[in-house]
Scaffold this active site. Structure first.
Site, PDB file in Angstrom:
ATOM      1  N   GLY A  43       0.776  -1.230   0.000  1.00  0.00           N
ATOM      2  CA  GLY A  43       0.000   0.000   0.000  1.00  0.00           C
ATOM      3  C   GLY A  43       0.805   1.275   0.000  1.00  0.00           C
ATOM      4  O   GLY A  43       0.275   2.333   0.342  1.00  0.00           O
ATOM      5  N   GLY A  44       2.067   1.240  -0.362  1.00  0.00           N
ATOM      6  CA  GLY A  44       2.873   2.455  -0.349  1.00  0.00           C
ATOM      7  C   GLY A  44       2.520   3.421  -1.459  1.00  0.00           C
ATOM      8  O   GLY A  44       1.833   3.057  -2.421  1.00  0.00           O
ATOM      9  N   ASN A  52       4.903  -3.398  -8.086  1.00  0.00           N
ATOM     10  CA  ASN A  52       5.397  -4.332  -7.080  1.00  0.00           C
ATOM     11  C   ASN A  52       6.083  -5.552  -7.674  1.00  0.00           C
ATOM     12  O   ASN A  52       7.085  -6.021  -7.135  1.00  0.00           O
ATOM     13  CB  ASN A  52       4.237  -4.817  -6.201  1.00  0.00           C
ATOM     14  N   ASN A 115       1.523  -8.956  -0.148  1.00  0.00           N
ATOM     15  CA  ASN A 115       2.565  -8.242   0.575  1.00  0.00           C
ATOM     16  C   ASN A 115       1.948  -7.077   1.345  1.00  0.00           C
ATOM     17  O   ASN A 115       1.194  -6.290   0.767  1.00  0.00           O
ATOM     18  CB  ASN A 115       3.617  -7.735  -0.425  1.00  0.00           C
ATOM     19  N   HIS A 270      11.411  -4.566   3.774  1.00  0.00           N
ATOM     20  CA  HIS A 270       9.994  -4.841   3.521  1.00  0.00           C
ATOM     21  C   HIS A 270       9.718  -5.299   2.093  1.00  0.00           C
ATOM     22  O   HIS A 270       8.634  -5.782   1.814  1.00  0.00           O
ATOM     23  CB  HIS A 270       9.198  -3.565   3.825  1.00  0.00           C
ATOM     24  N   TRP A 271      10.686  -5.135   1.182  1.00  0.00           N
ATOM     25  CA  TRP A 271      10.457  -5.453  -0.226  1.00  0.00           C
ATOM     26  C   TRP A 271      11.189  -6.738  -0.597  1.00  0.00           C
ATOM     27  O   TRP A 271      12.098  -6.753  -1.423  1.00  0.00           O
ATOM     28  CB  TRP A 271      10.916  -4.295  -1.105  1.00  0.00           C
TER      29      TRP A 271
END
Length: 291
Positions: A43-44, A52, A115, A270-271
């Site tokens: 959700g960035g 993504n 994610n 986080h990725w």
């Protein structure tokens, strides 16, 4: 209503089209053939399905029909209103929209990967439609995680800051990438692209509504209360150095989900799908192909 997004030497053909649902239009990108793998993005700011996961398609599409919906509020999909977000959480809205989208595409059974924000939707989908989800891959998922440290986390604060104050800037996006990843210098070339993708006025308006709703609801839906009901074999993927959805929260899911395994990536934030791309692709492919 479909068009080729383009191909290159390593990238499979990607088709992007719009699916009409009762909630609004949902943009979907697809690549490959075989068992369906639905991948839900985080959700960035500037996020969508292709942003993504584009880099992972060359490895995954030879084995799967990869379906990448832009979740409501993101990419080419419709923007939920304030009334929508008052009536239901963004996770509940996303589950409804994605299941309607899969119905429209004639997809009954599928593997599911999510994610962060998309991980929350993946958990909720696995709970809402257990007979449709074959296997489940969760990368630092929201909602299923119960933090032991302070909240909001550093990553959550970076997301809240991004659209507030003076609004989006390249400096803020660089700070966001710094918090999201363990080695931010490796991802400097993504800063400008993510910044430009974050400037869509309708997305900015949505993000303010989303952040307000997040505050009203005191965070994500407490999906951790129900993860023991997940039937699908589940693979948890986590960066040890994740500062958004921290690793300590994984313990509850590891204990409560019946058929579960956890892989932790050192030196990773986080990725996971980018920071440990080759390992991510190998682990996901092997897990989905296991009998």
């Amino acid at each position: 209503m479909s068009s080729a997004r383009g191909t290159d030497a390593v990238q499979p053909e990607i088709i992007t089209h719009t699916v009409r649902t009762s909630l609004g239009p949902v943009s979907v990108s697809e690549a490959g053939e075989g068992p369906v793998l639905v991948m839900l993005h985080g959700g960035g700011p500037g996020a969508d399905g292709l942003a993504n996961y584009r880099h992972n398609l060359a490895a995954l599409a030879p084995h799967h029909r990869v379906v990448l919906p832009d979740q409501p509020g993101f990419g080419g999909s419709y923007r939920p209103t304030e009334d929508d977000l008052d009536a239901r959480s963004i996770t509940e809205i996303t589950v409804d929209a994605v299941l309607q989208t899969l119905d429209a595409l004639g997809i009954e059974r599928f593997h599911l990967l999510g994610n962060s924000l998309g991980g929350a939707a993946a958990i909720a989908m696995a709970l809402a439609a257990p007979d449709r989800v074959g296997k489940l891959v969760l990368m630092a998922p929201g909602g299923g995680w119960l933090p032991f440290g302070p909240t909001p986390t550093e990553g959550q604060k970076a997301m809240f800051r991004y659209y507030n104050g003076e609004g989006p800037t390249v400096r803020k996006m660089r700070d966001f990438v710094r918090v999201m990843t363990a080695e931010p210098k490796r991802w400097e070339d993504t800063v400008q692209a993510r910044y430009e993708a974050s400037l869509d006025p309708s997305h900015i308006e949505f993000y303010h509504r989303y952040n307000a709703a997040f505050g009203k609801r005191h965070g994500m839906d407490p999906l951790w209360r129900d993860v023991h009901r997940i039937k699908a074999p589940t693979l948890l993927l986590w960066g040890r150095d994740d500062r958004t959805i921290t690793l300590d929260g994984a313990q509850l899911m590891l204990k409560q989900i019946r058929d579960v395994q956890l892989h932790v990536f050192g030196g990773c934030g986080h990725w996971v799908q980018l920071e440990r791309q080759a390992e991510f692709e190998r682990l996901v492919t092997d897990f989905l192909q296991e009998r």
